[in-house]
Design an enzyme around this catalytic site. Structure first.
Site, PDB file in Angstrom:
ATOM      1  N   LYS A 206       0.884  -1.183   0.000  1.00  0.00           N
ATOM      2  CA  LYS A 206       0.000   0.000   0.000  1.00  0.00           C
ATOM      3  C   LYS A 206       0.915   1.224   0.000  1.00  0.00           C
ATOM      4  O   LYS A 206       1.449   1.619   1.028  1.00  0.00           O
ATOM      5  CB  LYS A 206      -0.880  -0.011   1.254  1.00  0.00           C
ATOM      6  CG  LYS A 206      -2.221   0.672   1.118  1.00  0.00           C
ATOM      7  CD  LYS A 206      -2.201   2.112   0.718  1.00  0.00           C
ATOM      8  CE  LYS A 206      -1.928   3.038   1.906  1.00  0.00           C
ATOM      9  NZ  LYS A 206      -1.692   4.448   1.451  1.00  0.00           N
ATOM     10  N   GLU A 285       9.551   1.632  10.874  1.00  0.00           N
ATOM     11  CA  GLU A 285      10.583   2.659  10.676  1.00  0.00           C
ATOM     12  C   GLU A 285       9.851   3.988  10.700  1.00  0.00           C
ATOM     13  O   GLU A 285       9.113   4.309   9.770  1.00  0.00           O
ATOM     14  CB  GLU A 285      11.311   2.451   9.346  1.00  0.00           C
ATOM     15  CG  GLU A 285      12.188   1.213   9.379  1.00  0.00           C
ATOM     16  CD  GLU A 285      12.986   1.007   8.104  1.00  0.00           C
ATOM     17  OE1 GLU A 285      12.980   1.894   7.242  1.00  0.00           O
ATOM     18  OE2 GLU A 285      13.598  -0.057   7.977  1.00  0.00           O
ATOM     19  N   CYS A 319      13.814  10.914   6.709  1.00  0.00           N
ATOM     20  CA  CYS A 319      13.724  10.499   8.117  1.00  0.00           C
ATOM     21  C   CYS A 319      15.057  10.637   8.839  1.00  0.00           C
ATOM     22  O   CYS A 319      15.107  10.897  10.031  1.00  0.00           O
ATOM     23  CB  CYS A 319      13.240   9.057   8.204  1.00  0.00           C
ATOM     24  SG  CYS A 319      14.326   7.908   7.340  1.00  0.00           S
ATOM     25  N   GLU A 417       9.162  16.773  14.806  1.00  0.00           N
ATOM     26  CA  GLU A 417       9.690  16.508  13.454  1.00  0.00           C
ATOM     27  C   GLU A 417       9.020  17.456  12.457  1.00  0.00           C
ATOM     28  O   GLU A 417       7.820  17.361  12.222  1.00  0.00           O
ATOM     29  CB  GLU A 417       9.412  15.051  13.059  1.00  0.00           C
ATOM     30  CG  GLU A 417      10.059  14.679  11.749  1.00  0.00           C
ATOM     31  CD  GLU A 417       9.741  13.259  11.303  1.00  0.00           C
ATOM     32  OE1 GLU A 417       8.569  12.849  11.381  1.00  0.00           O
ATOM     33  OE2 GLU A 417      10.684  12.559  10.860  1.00  0.00           O
TER      34      GLU A 417
HETATM   35  P1  NAD Z   1       2.245   8.589   7.277  1.00  0.00           P
HETATM   36  O1  NAD Z   1       2.397   7.780   8.522  1.00  0.00           O
HETATM   37  O2  NAD Z   1       1.252   9.673   7.258  1.00  0.00           O
HETATM   38  O3  NAD Z   1       1.906   7.643   6.041  1.00  0.00           O
HETATM   39  C1  NAD Z   1       2.699   6.534   5.723  1.00  0.00           C
HETATM   40  C2  NAD Z   1       1.844   5.461   5.098  1.00  0.00           C
HETATM   41  O4  NAD Z   1       0.923   4.992   6.079  1.00  0.00           O
HETATM   42  C3  NAD Z   1       1.014   5.948   3.913  1.00  0.00           C
HETATM   43  O5  NAD Z   1       0.997   4.944   2.923  1.00  0.00           O
HETATM   44  C4  NAD Z   1      -0.359   6.122   4.523  1.00  0.00           C
HETATM   45  O6  NAD Z   1      -1.396   5.995   3.595  1.00  0.00           O
HETATM   46  C5  NAD Z   1      -0.380   5.002   5.524  1.00  0.00           C
HETATM   47  N1  NAD Z   1      -1.343   5.151   6.636  1.00  0.00           N
HETATM   48  C6  NAD Z   1      -1.790   6.301   7.185  1.00  0.00           C
HETATM   49  N2  NAD Z   1      -2.662   6.015   8.170  1.00  0.00           N
HETATM   50  C7  NAD Z   1      -2.769   4.664   8.240  1.00  0.00           C
HETATM   51  C8  NAD Z   1      -3.500   3.763   9.070  1.00  0.00           C
HETATM   52  N3  NAD Z   1      -4.332   4.195  10.016  1.00  0.00           N
HETATM   53  N4  NAD Z   1      -3.348   2.435   8.877  1.00  0.00           N
HETATM   54  C9  NAD Z   1      -2.498   1.972   7.931  1.00  0.00           C
HETATM   55  N5  NAD Z   1      -1.797   2.783   7.108  1.00  0.00           N
HETATM   56  C10 NAD Z   1      -1.916   4.115   7.263  1.00  0.00           C
HETATM   57  O7  NAD Z   1       3.706   9.135   6.944  1.00  0.00           O
HETATM   58  P2  NAD Z   1       4.125  10.089   5.748  1.00  0.00           P
HETATM   59  O8  NAD Z   1       3.700  11.474   6.077  1.00  0.00           O
HETATM   60  O9  NAD Z   1       3.714   9.466   4.469  1.00  0.00           O
HETATM   61  O10 NAD Z   1       5.725   9.963   5.812  1.00  0.00           O
HETATM   62  C11 NAD Z   1       6.532  10.800   6.580  1.00  0.00           C
HETATM   63  C12 NAD Z   1       6.927  10.090   7.871  1.00  0.00           C
HETATM   64  O11 NAD Z   1       7.615   8.879   7.574  1.00  0.00           O
HETATM   65  C13 NAD Z   1       7.911  10.923   8.680  1.00  0.00           C
HETATM   66  O12 NAD Z   1       7.565  10.846  10.028  1.00  0.00           O
HETATM   67  C14 NAD Z   1       9.239  10.233   8.427  1.00  0.00           C
HETATM   68  O13 NAD Z   1      10.214  10.430   9.424  1.00  0.00           O
HETATM   69  C15 NAD Z   1       8.815   8.808   8.337  1.00  0.00           C
HETATM   70  N6  NAD Z   1       9.834   8.017   7.648  1.00  0.00           N
HETATM   71  C16 NAD Z   1      10.615   7.160   8.385  1.00  0.00           C
HETATM   72  C17 NAD Z   1      11.628   6.434   7.773  1.00  0.00           C
HETATM   73  C18 NAD Z   1      12.522   5.521   8.566  1.00  0.00           C
HETATM   74  O14 NAD Z   1      13.256   4.747   7.959  1.00  0.00           O
HETATM   75  N7  NAD Z   1      12.519   5.574   9.882  1.00  0.00           N
HETATM   76  C19 NAD Z   1      11.826   6.566   6.391  1.00  0.00           C
HETATM   77  C20 NAD Z   1      11.010   7.440   5.677  1.00  0.00           C
HETATM   78  C21 NAD Z   1      10.007   8.159   6.311  1.00  0.00           C
END
Ligand code: NAD
Length: 531
Positions: A206, A285, A319, A417
């Site tokens: 997804k 992550e 991240c 963040e």
């Molecule tokens: P997000 O959590 O909003 O979304 C990530 C994914 O989760 C998307 O595909 C979204 O549709 C899905 N999602 C959202 N709500 C959900 C739910 N209730 N159930 C299941 N899936 C759901 O994050 P974002 O804004 O897309 O990405 C940015 C974040 O990701 C930042 O916090 C960043 O630090 C983190 N990130 C972490 C790493 C790492 O390796 N630690 C790498 C990249 C990004």
């Protein structure tokens, strides 16, 4: 002092570079074909639109609609989970050697289309083409790295006794769900999916709703390669959609044995709760507020390069970005001055311009969030030393690279963040204060330490509450090493065999030798029994 107005900004510049002109022509052709289309799910080897409901995917350059995207729901997830379940017996039965060949073939196809993939990724995510091209090659490497590990993925231990031979082997956990964020969408998808496939798991992916294009291409590449090898469709499936609908349904589906998730820490909490009923195994992550600690004995030229690179590259939408610079008081003024001077020369512009260093942020909602912190910083008493505003007045998503100085460690700009091109610079006096400030946040993903004192480098690295520390270096990823965070930054590790710990179960098999006597029941007592 470097005045706020000093940013040279180009979007597009009045005299576009030859590289940009060429890429814009290409973009015009590509966008002509893309606009008006709907990005479809890939389920059981077939592309379809599911329920027919869609949402818009925006161009980060001007927020026009790039295309529509199928809004997957619980029924689409159920179809994909069934396809992954049906394909699992065939995929798990494939030998590790054969899986190695197939994963290398996927890497070949990624390399053959690297230019196109980088281009589409840059168009969709707004990340500068210069960085995205490198990340695309890294994505092929992810497949090659895990391809070579596939033959040994099942390896275990032999634990013989005088009466039994025990041995362990690793077996794939089953169909898994992979949920990815909008930043670096292609690279991160390959980083999660390649080890799952190498382990023998089938996948329902997804992707994020704000940058779905390369996930679609990756799904097609993987599906074409796997089916061309004579395996059933359904080994990889892609369901687009909103997190709270498609993502949620995936985390709740009983056939999905584990969720590999990359995203926000709060979403991680939701996924943990959603997966509780079906006892999902989770790997997270998550977010970070990563410190870079600069001591006054460091090689300050190199430290400056690293500080600037690790927050302003990839638009700061990264991240592992070092979003908190902890700078020793004795060099605080001169070092922040040097950062500001460097920031003033960063080239903000069109993501397809090879000269651009910072492109537009992904979405207007994200711009609002990132810029909102300028008001927060002022209200908290910090100085908005550079940026804190849009890079131009075209109403698009370009944000001037931002530097907050005179920041206290408890301010929101030091704790939360921001996930954009915004650096918070905090002074510290000595090593123990640096550690206190560095650790006093909810996150614990990465940290960076700059010093020439070897003893201090080790002490500080060991004292930091994070999953990964780089000393005198920017973030360099060696694929066999563990990647992951502690506290609100994650659960579990990726990389090398650490990935297989998540996607596989260890099975213990115990075989008796004939020297072993099974206890007998229901037979007559012999004279020596019952003593
Ligand atoms: P997000 O959590 O909003 O979304 C990530 C994914 O989760 C998307 O595909 C979204 O549709 C899905 N999602 C959202 N709500 C959900 C739910 N209730 N159930 C299941 N899936 C759901 O994050 P974002 O804004 O897309 O990405 C940015 C974040 O990701 C930042 O916090 C960043 O630090 C983190 N990130 C972490 C790493 C790492 O390796 N630690 C790498 C990249 C990004």
């Amino acid at each position: 002092m470097v005045p706020d107005q000093a940013f040279p900004v180009a979007a597009p510049s009045p005299t576009p570079s030859p590289g940009l002109t060429k890429n814009l022509e290409r973009a015009a052709h590509y966008l002509d074909r893309l606009r008006g289309t709907t990005i479809r799910h890939l389920i059981g080897g077939r592309l379809d639109e599911g329920s027919g409901r869609t949402f818009d995917n925006l161009d980060p350059v001007d927020n026009s609609v790039l295309c529509r995207v199928a809004a997957g729901d619980a029924r689409d997830i159920d179809r994909a989970a069934r396809a992954a379940t049906d394909a699992f017996p065939a995929w798990r039965a494939v030998s590790g050697e054969r899986r190695r060949e197939i994963l290398h073939a996927i890497a070949d196809r990624i390399e053959a289309r690297a230019d196109e993939l980088a281009f589409v990724e840059s168009v969709d995510s707004g990340q500068p083409i210069r960085f995205v091209s490198k990340a695309t090659m890294r994505s092929a490497e992810n497949f090659r790295f895990f391809a070579d590990r596939a033959p040994g993925a099942a390896d275990g231990l032999s634990l013989p006794t005088q009466t039994h031979v025990n041995y362990t082997m690793r077996v794939p956990i089953g169909p898994v769900g992979i949920i990815t964020p909008w930043n670096a969408p292609f690279m991160l998808s390959t980083w999660k999916i390649a080890p799952a496939l190498a382990a023998g798991c089938t996948v329902v992916h997804k992707p994020a709703e704000w940058s779905p294009l390369t996930a679609m291409l990756l799904g097609e590449i993987m599906n074409e390669t796997i089916t061309a090898a004579g395996l059933p469709p359904g080994v990889v499936n892609v369901v687009h959609g909103l997190g709270e609908e498609a993502g949620k349904a995936l985390t709740e589906h009983p056939a999905i044995k584990a969720i590999g998730f990359v995203g926000d820490s709060i979403t991680g909490s939701h996924i943990m709760a959603q997966g509780a009923d079906t006892l999902k195994r989770v790997h997270f992550e998550l977010g970070g507020k990563n410190p870079v600690i600069v001591f006054d004995d460091a090689d300050l030229e190199r430290a400056l390069d690293a500080v600037v690179f690790m927050i302003y590259s990839l638009n700061g939408e990264r991240c592992t970005s070092s979003s908190r610079a902890l700078i020793q008081r004795s060099i605080y003024e001169t070092f922040t001055e040097a950062i500001a001077a460097r920031v003033a020369r960063l080239r903000v512009g069109h993501p397809l311009d090879p000269a651009t260093e910072i492109g537009p942020l992904i979405h207007p909602r994200h711009v609002e969030k990132v810029l909102g912190y300028a008001a927060v910083a002022r209200a908290e008493g910090a100085t908005v030393r550079c940026g804190g505003r849009r890079a131009n007045d075209d109403g698009g998503n370009m944000v001037a690279p931002t530097l907050y100085t005179n920041a206290g460690p408890q301010m929101r700009i030091s704790q939360e963040e921001i996930f954009g091109p915004a650096l918070t610079a905090i002074p510290f006096t000595d090593e123990s204060e640096a550690l206190l400030i560095a650790n006093d946040v909810r996150y614990g993903l990465t940290a960076y330490v700059w010093t020439r004192d070897v003893g201090r480098a080790h002490r500080v690295a060991q004292g930091l509450d994070v999953g990964m520390v780089w000393v005198n270096s920017e973030n360099v990823r060696h694929l066999p090493t563990p990647f992951g965070g502690v506290k609100a930054s994650g659960i579990g590790r990726d990389g090398g065999d650490y990935s297989f710990d998540f996607y596989m179960e260890t099975k213990n098999i115990c075989v008796a030798l004939d020297t072993h006597h099974v206890p007998r029941m229901g037979v007559e007592r012999t004279p020596d029994q019952g003593k």
